[in-house]
Design a protein around this motif. Structure first.
Motif: not given
Lengths: 332, 332
Positions: A135-136, A139, A280-285, A287-288
């Motif tokens: 994801w990181y 994106n 910082d990106v883990w929660p959003e990633a 969840t998706q």
């Protein structure tokens, strides 16, 4: 009767390629829990390429794995006993307990997960560190536009499979590179990539050229070596390369990059990254990714070795590309 | 009497290293001006490494220089005759008239400049394309923080000299790499760099290590080859590399990058760039650079060849690092 915890420790550092002799199985009695602790029976251990780097005693982004200590690794399991207010027997958790059957913790770095709609093992793969890695890089580094071409190496693996599927969801053309006909067929037919190049077929550059008629705008690199050389030669101007892994380099001598001047002539961006440095990106990633897996829009495959004692052999197989999909060890 | 314009055209493409035989001097009568045109007597021609790429007939970021046409190049000069409403005799201009004594134009791509406080020739160097190149790579890619270490190769040259001085103004430690004791002394004593490593002294990596005791956070690359390998091995985690030139690669076989895995282990950013593709930064950069030169806060040095016929020899010298500072040809 005192319960026994089976563990695998690093016995010696590899000279050249890693071997099963670098590991040693030990049996350790489990101490009674102290107040504030809980115990987890690990169900799955994750095997990942980064572990090879930890086996060396050299400068890297992380401290070396100490000798005679339990090998580092991600695990999922179930709480079996607790003296901790926030964890109860029956809770499913993701943790970094390493190559052992039981983990004991005060809760630091342990995350409860819900396995109602997402299988527990997926939290070590598409909905875990490998998924967030994909994801990181896709994106935040490649950031593909609709219609662009994204190439990913180790395309059938835990990270690569997510990269290509996310690229497709973003409207890009996804092209995989994988080792062998079976993996390539899976990448196209089951994962929905537009094409996949078998690097073992002996015609890598020509096959990649045929699969990327409009060149390559984004490249997610897990492998390095000749695969990187070939893809670099297909990059379009202003292309982006997310440098995630160079597994071809992990055993033995450094592999050179043959034509670095292409980075200049094509005005490329290359960014090396380690996903753990981007919390910082883990929660959003997550969840998706969890939503996509639950909706069956994100597919994955697992190679499962049975029993802790099989971990060294499975790990060495992973380094040689013998796994097919996310490599796990089932510990129960 | 019809006036003669002396011009240098590309006579043949190099096989391996460029030679003076690749160019041919021609004399062409100047046609009378048409309405809307003006004529410039060029005072200086800029010689730049990018010209070597144009001599090849290969895929690059720019079209090849056509054979038998005037070689591309930046020029400064004075309008000597005009039928154009906005340009008058006596105006000083910067243009891309190429390797010739006179330029004729309808004004497209020609910019008037003020040489009251900034010498005309500086508009081909620190206050021209090389200066903006330095500005862009340093500010938009490396973006040094105070206290960080910035290394630049070809440090005494037109681009490198500006990179290091701007890095110092930003509060960074500036370390140059240059060829020979004289250039290194100049870089430290006249340009104010903190240190300079002589790559010809035969001890590049060790000398660079000594000059960068806290590692390297930003690297501005003009050279490639062994200089890039050595600096890469000194990069700190999260370092940034602005890839501006790889002059070591321009003649002959591609030079490999020995340890690309460092890009990953140190999580480096590499960005290749061509300053002409970033026209948005030019006004801001030129204003800053012009002010710094007028205030004598930005220093530079020029190597000047006298007469158009000396351009090929001076250009080949530039590719071999024989110039000392910005290489110009004086045409008057």
């Amino acid at each position: 009767m005192t319960q026994i915890n089976r563990q695998l420790v690093l016995a010696s550092r590899p000279e050249g390629a890693a071997t099963t002799d670098n590991f040693r199985l030990v049996e350790t009695p489990l101490a009674p829990l102290a107040e504030g602790q809980f115990r987890v029976r690990n169900h799955y251990l994750s095997l990942d390429p980064y572990m090879r780097g930890r086996m060396n005693d050299s400068k890297s982004y992380a401290a070396p794995q100490p000798l005679d200590e339990v090998m580092i690794g991600g695990t999922v399991g179930e709480v079996v006993e607790s003296k901790h207010p926030k964890f109860a027997a029956g809770d499913k958790v993701v943790a970094m307990f390493g190559w052992q059957e039981y983990g004991t913790s005060d809760g630091t770095g342990v995350r409860k997960v819900d396995d109602t709609h997402v299988p527990l093992s997926a939290y070590l793969g598409s909905v875990g560190m490998p998924g967030v890695t994909a994801w990181y890089g896709l994106n935040r580094i490649i950031a593909p536009k609709a219609g662009e071409t994204v190439v990913v190496s180790a395309a059938s693996g835990a990270v690569g499979s997510v990269v290509g599927q996310l690229a497709k969801l973003a409207g890009a053309r996804a092209v995989g590179i994988a080792g062998g006909e079976d993996k390539c067929r899976y990448v196209v037919e089951s994962l929905g990539f537009d094409a996949c190049v078998d690097y073992k077929a002996g015609n890598l550059y020509q096959d990649l050229k045929a699969a990327t008629p409009e060149g390559v705008d984004g490249y997610f690199e897990n492998v390095g070596g000749e695969v990187l050389d070939a893809t670099l030669a297909r990059m379009n101007a202003f292309g982006r390369i997310a440098l995630c892994g160079m597994i071809a380099n992990y055993d033995g001598e450094p592999l050179p990059l043959k034509r670095p001047a292409l980075l200049l002539t094509q005005r490329l961006l290359v960014q090396g990254f380690i996903v753990s440095e981007h919390p910082d990106v883990w929660p959003e990633a997550l969840t998706q990714l969890g939503t996509l897996v639950a909706q069956k829009k994100l597919h994955y495959r697992e190679s499962i070795a049975q029993g802790l004692e099989r971990a060294p052999e499975a790990f060495i197989g992973l380094l040689k590309g013998k796994n097919f999909g996310k490599q796990l060890v089932r510990l129960i």
